[in-house]
Design an enzyme around this catalytic site. Structure first.
Site, PDB file in Angstrom:
ATOM      1  CE  LYS A   1       6.688  17.337  42.168  1.00 37.79           C
ATOM      2  NZ  LYS A   1       6.930  17.857  40.805  1.00 37.79           N
TER       3      LYS A   1
ATOM      4  CG  PHE B   1       1.365  19.785  31.735  1.00 34.42           C
ATOM      5  CD1 PHE B   1       1.178  19.856  33.106  1.00 34.42           C
ATOM      6  CD2 PHE B   1       1.474  20.979  31.016  1.00 34.42           C
ATOM      7  CE1 PHE B   1       1.101  21.075  33.761  1.00 34.42           C
ATOM      8  CE2 PHE B   1       1.405  22.206  31.666  1.00 34.42           C
ATOM      9  CZ  PHE B   1       1.216  22.251  33.041  1.00 34.42           C
TER      10      PHE B   1
ATOM     11  NE  ARG C   1       9.845  28.149  44.121  1.00 40.09           N
ATOM     12  CZ  ARG C   1       9.299  27.159  43.410  1.00 40.09           C
ATOM     13  NH1 ARG C   1       8.634  26.192  44.010  1.00 40.09           N
ATOM     14  NH2 ARG C   1       9.426  27.127  42.109  1.00 40.09           N
TER      15      ARG C   1
ATOM     16  CB  THR D   1      10.610  23.202  37.193  1.00 40.12           C
ATOM     17  OG1 THR D   1      10.016  24.114  38.125  1.00 40.12           O
ATOM     18  CG2 THR D   1       9.629  22.092  36.882  1.00 40.12           C
TER      19      THR D   1
ATOM     20  NE  ARG E   1      12.172  20.322  41.432  1.00 38.14           N
ATOM     21  CZ  ARG E   1      11.374  21.356  41.605  1.00 38.14           C
ATOM     22  NH1 ARG E   1      11.792  22.588  41.325  1.00 38.14           N
ATOM     23  NH2 ARG E   1      10.154  21.179  42.055  1.00 38.14           N
TER      24      ARG E   1
ATOM     25  CG  ASN F   1      10.254  18.122  39.365  1.00 34.54           C
ATOM     26  OD1 ASN F   1       9.451  17.577  40.112  1.00 34.54           O
ATOM     27  ND2 ASN F   1      10.060  19.330  38.869  1.00 34.54           N
TER      28      ASN F   1
ATOM     29  CG  HIS G   1       5.121  20.852  45.002  1.00 37.34           C
ATOM     30  ND1 HIS G   1       4.811  21.646  43.915  1.00 37.34           N
ATOM     31  CD2 HIS G   1       4.464  21.390  46.064  1.00 37.34           C
ATOM     32  CE1 HIS G   1       3.982  22.609  44.319  1.00 37.34           C
ATOM     33  NE2 HIS G   1       3.758  22.472  45.616  1.00 37.34           N
TER      34      HIS G   1
END
Length: 147
Positions: free
Chosen positions: A9, A57, A85, A91, A102, A112, A115
């Site tokens: 991100k 959000f 993952r 998350t 993360r 974070n 993705h």
């Protein structure tokens, strides 16, 4: 081989974490079959996060993901979705296991760093959103002949 979509991100790109994240992915044995640095526009962001339309959000999420470049990737490997993952962690970085991306790099749930697709269906949808078929390569890594 299973494929999954993973994206560094804007906060991860801006902090210079692409190389570190790619290194972790490759060391884990996942193969990068597509990758590109890109700027997501609002239209693509809304398609990507369509399941969150109408949530409180949503606008912040769209604003963040369009705030700077992302590094989009298609990964391939045995159990690629679950493997990616696990590497990413939960998350909320405060709940992520030590050693996950993360836990090590993210500072807030909304910032974070990374993705990743959460199911085969979302992986297929996200890969099609971000990559044309001709952008996804097929090749054999040298180590594959030994495995």
């Amino acid at each position: 081989m299973e494929q999954t979509y993973v994206m560094v991100k804007p906060d991860g790109v801006e902090r210079g974490l692409i190389g570190e994240i790619v290194t972790r992915i490759e060391k884990k044995g996942l193969k990068i079959v597509a990758g590109k640095l890109m700027q997501i526009d609002r239209e693509l962001a809304e398609k990507h996060y369509a399941e969150h339309i109408g949530k409180s959000f949503f606008e912040d999420l769209i604003g963040f993901i369009t705030s700077g470049p992302v590094f989009a990737m298609v990964l391939e490997g045995d159990d690629a979705i679950a493997t990616a993952r696990r590497m990413m962690g939960k998350t909320n970085p405060l709940e992520a296991d030590p050693g996950t991306i993360r836990a090590d790099y993210a500072v807030h749930t909304n910032r974070n760093v990374i993705h990743g697709s959460d199911s085969p269906e979302s992986a297929k949808r996200e890969i099609q959103l971000f990559f044309a078929p001709q952008e996804i390569l097929s090749y054999q890594k040298a180590i594959d002949t030994w495995i």
